[in-house]
Design an enzyme around this catalytic site. Structure first.
Site, PDB file in Angstrom:
ATOM      1  N   HIS A  72       0.983  -1.202   0.049  1.00 10.65           N
ATOM      2  CA  HIS A  72       0.041   0.222  -0.012  1.00 10.65           C
ATOM      3  C   HIS A  72       0.820   1.404  -0.120  1.00 10.65           C
ATOM      4  CE1 HIS A  72      -3.421  -2.656   0.672  1.00 10.65           C
ATOM      5  NE2 HIS A  72      -4.344  -1.570   0.316  1.00 10.65           N
TER       6      HIS A  72
ATOM      7  N   LYS B  68      -9.226  -6.969   8.511  1.00 11.27           N
ATOM      8  CA  LYS B  68     -10.015  -7.127   9.772  1.00 11.27           C
ATOM      9  C   LYS B  68      -9.980  -5.852  10.528  1.00 11.27           C
ATOM     10  CE  LYS B  68      -6.157  -9.094  12.503  1.00 11.27           C
ATOM     11  NZ  LYS B  68      -5.945  -8.104  13.594  1.00 11.27           N
TER      12      LYS B  68
END
Lengths: 303, 194
Positions: free
Chosen positions: B36, B104
């Protein structure tokens, strides 16, 4: 002399094999006290809720990891060792055996390649490097060994918190009432990020470093034990009850089980400082330990 | 249980709503912290993520076989904490036209708004359930950036079958994480006063 060296080499090899087995069991099976707490949490959630769905998958996962003898969670975490060894053994030998076993367990896939050089970003691929694994190692008067291992994942490690009291933001003063507020705040801040339902290890006092170390050592206690210090035993119970009133639930999906346990220890502090250190453990609470005889064979599991 | 099968389209993800339990079948790409950060520096992924799914996961992968049969097997593959990608995720969703993010712990406001604006959803997998989820990975199709980022941080192209997750941020501006935060916050404040 030659016989002695040979038998020592044999014992070293046996300790090494036993250490790999301890790591395997830690990574792939949860101890009984943790499984009981997870099952209790599962039965508390309403059927068909997202919380029950999460707890069901968690229970399936616990069973599957054991059957397949593969890591329960892919984040096999910081490898934390507590080692006690007979006095006639050399510290550096024991330490080296632990490193070798960690490296071998990584190769076997019981541990993920999890140690990254903080400056270059390079992964050693072995889980051995500066500070990895974390080893507390001491000689004792017995002629047997005791090894305890914890695997603490990064997700739950990241939501740990340390408070310096008084803390005006949450109105926490330098007493157990203030400690209670810190613990509630830590649970609220963690929300679903640390793979709840979780377990807290807390240290009241100490300095910034010893406080966190002692908070993690609380995780070596069994979930169903009782604190010998009455005030702390009461606070532990109260914290689990109150944290579960927050309604954060498994995975932060909302629900009744946010916390499965809270273990609190206390260290002396200097008059100027009052730290509350909170470590968070995820439901995948991997800790195990074993007693080894003088030949290095596993005699007894500790959890 | 809603079946979410490839190809993933904007229409499909716009039909999902908060709390839906889904099973994903198709290709997912793992991408976490290093990926990312690298994507947000303007680099293009080595394979197109358009209409694809990014999975916040650093799997345990073991080499299998030898010679022509050489390949990989994922032996543990649960989600990692997504909030660390919050500074980057919205930009990645917009620029690379990602349709779903699996992870999550939930994500923040920037991601929630990007999901709404560009037609993406956040799917919450069960943290720590590495074995149940690894069983849903039927094939490792490829791996990219392995040398540069190391195994947990590499981009693994995985074929999944009935991979379970819950919609916790939908494409209509709703976020379960925002709701639970707000509910638990009022309870927390009440407890502080006790």
């Amino acid at each position: 002399m030659i016989t002695h060296t040979m038998s020592n080499a044999k014992a070293q090899k046996q300790v090494f094999e036993s250490l790999i087995e301890i790591i395997r069991k830690t990574s792939t099976e949860l101890p009984g006290d943790v499984i009981r707490a997870v099952e209790k949490g599962k039965s508390a959630e309403s059927p068909n809720s997202s919380a029950a769905y999460a707890m069901n998958i968690i229970c399936q996962n616990i069973d599957l990891a054991k059957v397949k003898s593969q890591p329960l969670c892919q984040d096999t975490g910081t490898v934390i060792f507590y080692a006690y060894y007979p006095k006639k053994w050399d510290y550096s030998v024991v330490h080296k055996l632990i490193e070798k076993a960690v490296s071998a367990a990584t190769k076997k896939g019981y541990l993920r390649q999890n140690s990254v050089n903080s400056l270059t970003g390079k992964n050693s691929g072995t889980n051995v490097g500066p500070g990895a694994p974390y080893v507390h190692c001491e000689a004792w008067a017995k002629d047997e060994f005791e090894f305890k291992v914890m695997l603490k994942g990064g997700g739950c490690e990241n939501v740990g918190a340390q408070y310096s009291l008084p803390d005006g933001r949450i109105g926490a003063g330098r007493d157990l009432k203030g400690v209670r507020k810190c613990i509630l705040d830590a649970v609220y801040q963690a929300q679903g990020k640390g793979c709840g339902p979780g377990i807290l290890g807390v240290c009241v006092g100490g300095d910034r470093a010893s406080g966190f170390v002692h908070s993690k050592e609380q995780f070596l206690r069994k979930l169903d034990d009782k604190n010998k210090i009455k005030e702390l035993a009461e606070l532990e119970e109260q914290m689990v009850k109150e944290a579960n009133e927050l309604g954060i639930g498994p995975m932060g999906f909302g629900g009744k089980t946010t916390l499965m346990g809270c273990k609190i220890g206390a260290l002396d502090r200097v008059p100027a400082s009052f730290f509350v250190s909170v470590s968070y453990m995820c439901w995948a609470y991997r800790r195990q330990g074993a007693k080894l005889d003088k030949a290095g064979k596993i005699q007894k599991w500790l959890y | 249980m809603i079946q979410l099968n490839a190809p993933f389209t904007e229409e499909k993800v716009r039909n999902l709503k908060l709390g839906d339990q889904v099973e994903i079948t198709g290709i997912v790409f793992t991408g976490r912290d290093a990926v990312h950060k690298w994507l947000s520096e303007g680099n293009n992924p080595p394979v197109s993520f358009e209409n694809g799914i990014i999975y916040h996961c650093g799997p345990v992968v073991m080499p299998q076989g030898a010679g022509a049969k050489k390949g990989w097997k994922v032996t543990a593959a649960g989600p990692t904490t997504s909030i660390r990608e919050e500074p980057y995720q919205a930009g990645v969703i917009e620029r690379l036209k990602v349709r779903a993010v699996i992870g999550k712990g939930g994500m923040g406001e920037k991601t929630r708004l990007a999901c709404q604006q560009f037609g993406c959803v956040y799917l919450h997998a069960i943290g720590g359930a590495a074995q149940v989820l690894a069983e849903k990975i039927v094939k490792v199709q490829n791996v990219y950036m392995l040398e540069k980022f190391g195994s947990p941080e590499a981009i693994w192209q995985l074929e999944v079958l009935s991979f379970p997750a819950v919609v916790t941020i939908d494409a209509h501006g709703n976020s379960l994480h925002r709701e639970i935060d707000s509910l638990s916050k009022s309870k927390f404040e009440e407890l502080l006063k006790r």
